[in-house]
Design a protein around this motif. Structure first.
Motif, PDB file in Angstrom:
ATOM      1  N   PRO A 412      -4.318   1.015 -12.144  1.00 56.45           N
ATOM      2  CA  PRO A 412      -3.380   2.075 -11.768  1.00 56.45           C
ATOM      3  C   PRO A 412      -2.925   2.884 -12.972  1.00 56.45           C
ATOM      4  O   PRO A 412      -2.594   2.319 -14.022  1.00 56.45           O
ATOM      5  CB  PRO A 412      -2.209   1.318 -11.132  1.00 56.45           C
ATOM      6  N   ASP A 413      -2.930   4.203 -12.828  1.00 52.90           N
ATOM      7  CA  ASP A 413      -2.476   5.109 -13.882  1.00 52.90           C
ATOM      8  C   ASP A 413      -1.088   5.629 -13.538  1.00 52.90           C
ATOM      9  O   ASP A 413      -0.836   6.037 -12.403  1.00 52.90           O
ATOM     10  CB  ASP A 413      -3.435   6.291 -14.039  1.00 52.90           C
ATOM     11  N   SER A 414      -0.204   5.648 -14.492  1.00 50.76           N
ATOM     12  CA  SER A 414       1.120   6.245 -14.323  1.00 50.76           C
ATOM     13  C   SER A 414       1.134   7.621 -14.982  1.00 50.76           C
ATOM     14  O   SER A 414       0.274   7.943 -15.798  1.00 50.76           O
ATOM     15  CB  SER A 414       2.195   5.355 -14.946  1.00 50.76           C
ATOM     16  N   ASP A 415       2.104   8.444 -14.589  1.00 51.63           N
ATOM     17  CA  ASP A 415       2.231   9.771 -15.179  1.00 51.63           C
ATOM     18  C   ASP A 415       3.703  10.146 -15.213  1.00 51.63           C
ATOM     19  O   ASP A 415       4.578   9.299 -14.970  1.00 51.63           O
ATOM     20  CB  ASP A 415       1.401  10.804 -14.407  1.00 51.63           C
ATOM     21  N   VAL A 423      -0.670  -4.935  -8.298  1.00 51.51           N
ATOM     22  CA  VAL A 423      -0.500  -6.318  -7.853  1.00 51.51           C
ATOM     23  C   VAL A 423      -1.863  -6.804  -7.363  1.00 51.51           C
ATOM     24  O   VAL A 423      -2.365  -6.328  -6.342  1.00 51.51           O
ATOM     25  CB  VAL A 423       0.548  -6.437  -6.730  1.00 51.51           C
ATOM     26  N   TYR A 424      -2.449  -7.737  -8.106  1.00 45.63           N
ATOM     27  CA  TYR A 424      -3.816  -8.176  -7.819  1.00 45.63           C
ATOM     28  C   TYR A 424      -3.832  -9.679  -7.545  1.00 45.63           C
ATOM     29  O   TYR A 424      -3.257 -10.467  -8.300  1.00 45.63           O
ATOM     30  CB  TYR A 424      -4.731  -7.818  -8.983  1.00 45.63           C
ATOM     31  N   GLY A 440       3.238  -8.817   0.962  1.00 39.66           N
ATOM     32  CA  GLY A 440       3.968  -7.561   0.876  1.00 39.66           C
ATOM     33  C   GLY A 440       4.528  -7.375  -0.514  1.00 39.66           C
ATOM     34  O   GLY A 440       4.790  -8.348  -1.233  1.00 39.66           O
ATOM     35  N   ALA A 441       4.670  -6.139  -0.912  1.00 39.14           N
ATOM     36  CA  ALA A 441       5.243  -5.838  -2.227  1.00 39.14           C
ATOM     37  C   ALA A 441       6.141  -4.618  -2.090  1.00 39.14           C
ATOM     38  O   ALA A 441       5.859  -3.703  -1.305  1.00 39.14           O
ATOM     39  CB  ALA A 441       4.166  -5.590  -3.268  1.00 39.14           C
ATOM     40  N   HIS A 442       7.215  -4.603  -2.863  1.00 41.77           N
ATOM     41  CA  HIS A 442       8.160  -3.485  -2.842  1.00 41.77           C
ATOM     42  C   HIS A 442       8.647  -3.238  -4.253  1.00 41.77           C
ATOM     43  O   HIS A 442       8.927  -4.177  -4.997  1.00 41.77           O
ATOM     44  CB  HIS A 442       9.348  -3.806  -1.929  1.00 41.77           C
ATOM     45  N   ALA A 443       8.716  -1.984  -4.628  1.00 39.36           N
ATOM     46  CA  ALA A 443       9.222  -1.614  -5.950  1.00 39.36           C
ATOM     47  C   ALA A 443      10.318  -0.568  -5.790  1.00 39.36           C
ATOM     48  O   ALA A 443      10.300   0.234  -4.848  1.00 39.36           O
ATOM     49  CB  ALA A 443       8.106  -1.072  -6.835  1.00 39.36           C
ATOM     50  N   VAL A 558       3.348   0.924  -5.878  1.00 42.21           N
ATOM     51  CA  VAL A 558       2.625  -0.324  -6.068  1.00 42.21           C
ATOM     52  C   VAL A 558       1.232  -0.176  -5.486  1.00 42.21           C
ATOM     53  O   VAL A 558       1.067   0.240  -4.329  1.00 42.21           O
ATOM     54  CB  VAL A 558       3.329  -1.510  -5.372  1.00 42.21           C
ATOM     55  N   LEU A 559       0.207  -0.485  -6.283  1.00 41.48           N
ATOM     56  CA  LEU A 559      -1.161  -0.596  -5.792  1.00 41.48           C
ATOM     57  C   LEU A 559      -1.489  -2.078  -5.707  1.00 41.48           C
ATOM     58  O   LEU A 559      -1.191  -2.839  -6.620  1.00 41.48           O
ATOM     59  CB  LEU A 559      -2.140   0.113  -6.733  1.00 41.48           C
TER      60      LEU A 559
END
Length: 580
Positions: A412-415, A423-424, A440-443, A558-559
């Motif tokens: 994942p790239d941020s900008d 999350v792998y 499940g994931a939450h940010a 989140v990816l």
């Protein structure tokens, strides 16, 4: 005399305001109608792309009518007024931009959707390469119009605008960016697919089928695999193999580098089943290619990966398919049949892989012969968005075309606009119990300042296997060699090894796990990696909460590893005050 002049001037001024106000209200009515149509247009493109041109024409008529109302001389004079002028100028610019985009970009793209699908549909196992190549010119023309429009919108001074208008400008700006990306992808896809389908001679690709019942970071363990041959638009499936056909090596088949081995060890380079353990297809695909080439001697042009969930989406375009086994494969039963029932039916892993390969080959044969193009495009779009289709090319120039797309399968790239966590998930049990797992994931952003920010992430894993999984499920599903699993857990207990990639430039703050231990395990391409091992018995839930110091950005995403079911929301949102 002065009073008379002032009275006349005031009257003219009020008349001008009334004129502008009347036209602004009328323009707003047209734009509101256009906004409703724009929402309907998305549904039209998904359900019946052949109607796209008519839908765009109707939308364009409303926007053109609005443009005719905001560009007359009186409006232009009013644009010079304090406070009111910037509002009117911004409204005129946005309306003009939308009108130009609809005529110069949306209409050509709609034409592709309306007319191009039929010509691109495979016939007798072949795709018309001339029709495919013809998509590039209108897509590139649309991209140029959209880039120019984006530049025009960027010149709008948003500071003096009232909030609704400012938000409208931002929405249009985001929409133009999205459509520009879509046009570029379409143009690049035309170029890339033409080459991949053998426009310059025969090619051969490795087709990996990721099994989501046993997690790997990119989706699942590679089990069944096939080679795909292309030549002049013709496509055929060739050699079939199983991951069990490949030896376990003493040393990695290709160098992995210290960063990767520091996190994952050398297993991804020694077992073909573990190449997708690394959440970067640009690393995993060359490993798989090298395994195949050494075993079979074929020169592969690239690697493609899909999973059973992707096949279920494609079955919506093909319709039910009768298999040689007597089963009927449908969009509704493909996932359960391929990821669970096959293990109840066949105890031999080779028979399982044979069944999977047979089913996959049947789907691809139908896709190349009788798929509904109007349903195929939305299905492929969904597959790509969920990262269930990954593509890697051994040609560096072609691989550059994939850069930045979901097909690339990159970290994942941020900008400046968004911080992205990765999350792998990897199975540590040696079982097929991940079919039953819910995740499940939450940010969320906790604090944001001009120079720094903090964010929180929650990951939740739930084992949904039957309560009596230890006795009711066969050994192959629970992954046992006796009373314990290959990973060392009790029967029915899953072990998940999660790797959380922080955004570039971020550092770990606090962390708290309901079970197991979470800790920094290394750095991968500038991203701090947190490792967490979690064991869950049937009905149990494990959670990990952490915070991170991240670069300043207004959003967080989140990816996550694609899995069997849609991601569920954790029982609780991410907590900014958790951990130690």
């Amino acid at each position: 005399m002065i009073a008379s002049v002032l009275a006349v001037a005031l009257t003219l001024f009020l008349a001008m305001l009334a004129w502008v106000g009347f036209r602004a209200v009328a323009a707003q009515e047209h734009l509101s109608a256009a906004q409703r149509m724009a929402g309907d247009l998305r549904q039209t493109l998904a359900s019946d792309p052949t109607r796209a041109t008519a839908a765009v024409d109707a939308l364009s008529a409303e926007v053109s009518a609005a443009r005719g109302l905001v560009g007359d001389p009186v409006w232009n004079i009013a644009e010079t007024l304090p406070w009111l002028g910037p509002q009117l100028s911004a409204a005129a610019t946005i309306t003009e931009t939308l009108d130009t985009v609809l005529a110069g970009a949306a209409r050509p793209l709609a034409g592709i959707a309306a007319d191009g699908l039929t010509s691109l549909a495979p016939r007798d196992g072949r795709i018309d390469l001339d029709a495919l190549a013809s998509l590039r010119q209108p897509a590139e023309a649309a991209e140029r119009v959209l880039i120019s429009a984006s530049q025009q919108v960027d010149r709008i001074d948003r500071a003096p605008l009232i909030r609704p208008l400012r938000e409208g400008v931002e929405q249009v700006d985001a929409m133009l960016g999205e459509f520009t990306t879509t046009s570029a992808i379409l143009a690049n896809a035309s170029e890339l697919l033409t080459a991949m389908l053998g426009s310059e001679g025969p090619r051969e690709y490795l087709l990996l089928f990721q099994n989501n019942a046993e997690w790997r970071a990119l989706g699942g363990i590679p089990g069944a695999m096939l080679t795909l041959r292309t030549d002049g638009g013709a496509i055929e499936l060739a050699t079939q193999a199983s991951s069990s056909d490949f030896p376990r090596l003493d040393t990695p088949i290709l160098p992995l580098g210290d960063e990767i081995t520091g996190i994952y060890g050398d297993h991804p380079g020694r077992w073909i089943q573990n190449v997708t353990q690394i959440p970067d297809f640009g690393v995993a695909a060359p490993l798989a290619r090298e395994f195949w080439q050494r075993q079979h001697g074929d020169e592969l042009a690239g690697v493609i990966a899909v999973d059973p969930v992707a096949l279920s989406y494609l079955l919506e375009a093909t319709g039910p398919i009768d298999l040689p086994t007597g089963d009927t494969l449908t969009a509704e039963n493909a996932v359960s049949l391929l990821l669970n029932e096959v293990y109840l039916r066949y105890p031999d892993p080779r028979e399982q892989d044979d069944f999977f390969a047979t089913a996959a080959a049947a789907v691809f044969d139908r896709l190349l012969d009788a798929a509904d193009p109007q349903k195929l495009i939305p299905a492929l779009t969904r597959v790509g968005e969920e990262r269930r289709l990954l593509v890697w090319s051994a040609d560096g120039g072609e691989q550059e075309i994939l850069d930045g797309t979901t097909l690339q399968g990159a970290l994942p790239d941020s900008d400046a606009d968004v911080n992205r966590f990765g999350v792998y998930l990897n199975d540590g049990t040696g079982s097929k119990l991940d079919y039953y797992m819910d995740v499940g994931a939450h940010a969320t952003l906790c604090t944001v300042t001009p120079v720094a920010a903090t964010a929180a992430l929650r990951l939740e894993l739930r084992n949904g296997a039957p309560d009596d999984a230890a006795t009711s499920l066969p050994d192959y599903i629970v992954g046992t060699r006796g009373e314990t699993t290959i990973g060392g857990t009790l029967r029915g207990v899953t072990r998940t090894i999660a790797y959380i990639y922080l955004p570039e430039g971020a550092s770990l703050g606090t962390r708290a796990a309901s079970t197991g231990e979470a800790m920094e395990v290394g750095t991968h391409d500038g991203r701090t990696v947190i490792g967490w091992w979690a064991d869950t018995a049937p009905g149990e839930t494990a959670t990990l909460d952490l915070t991170a110091n991240v670069p300043t950005a207004p959003r967080v995403e989140v990816l996550m590893t694609p899995h069997v079911r849609d991601a569920v929301s954790p029982a609780e949102p991410a907590r900014c005050d958790s951990g130690r």
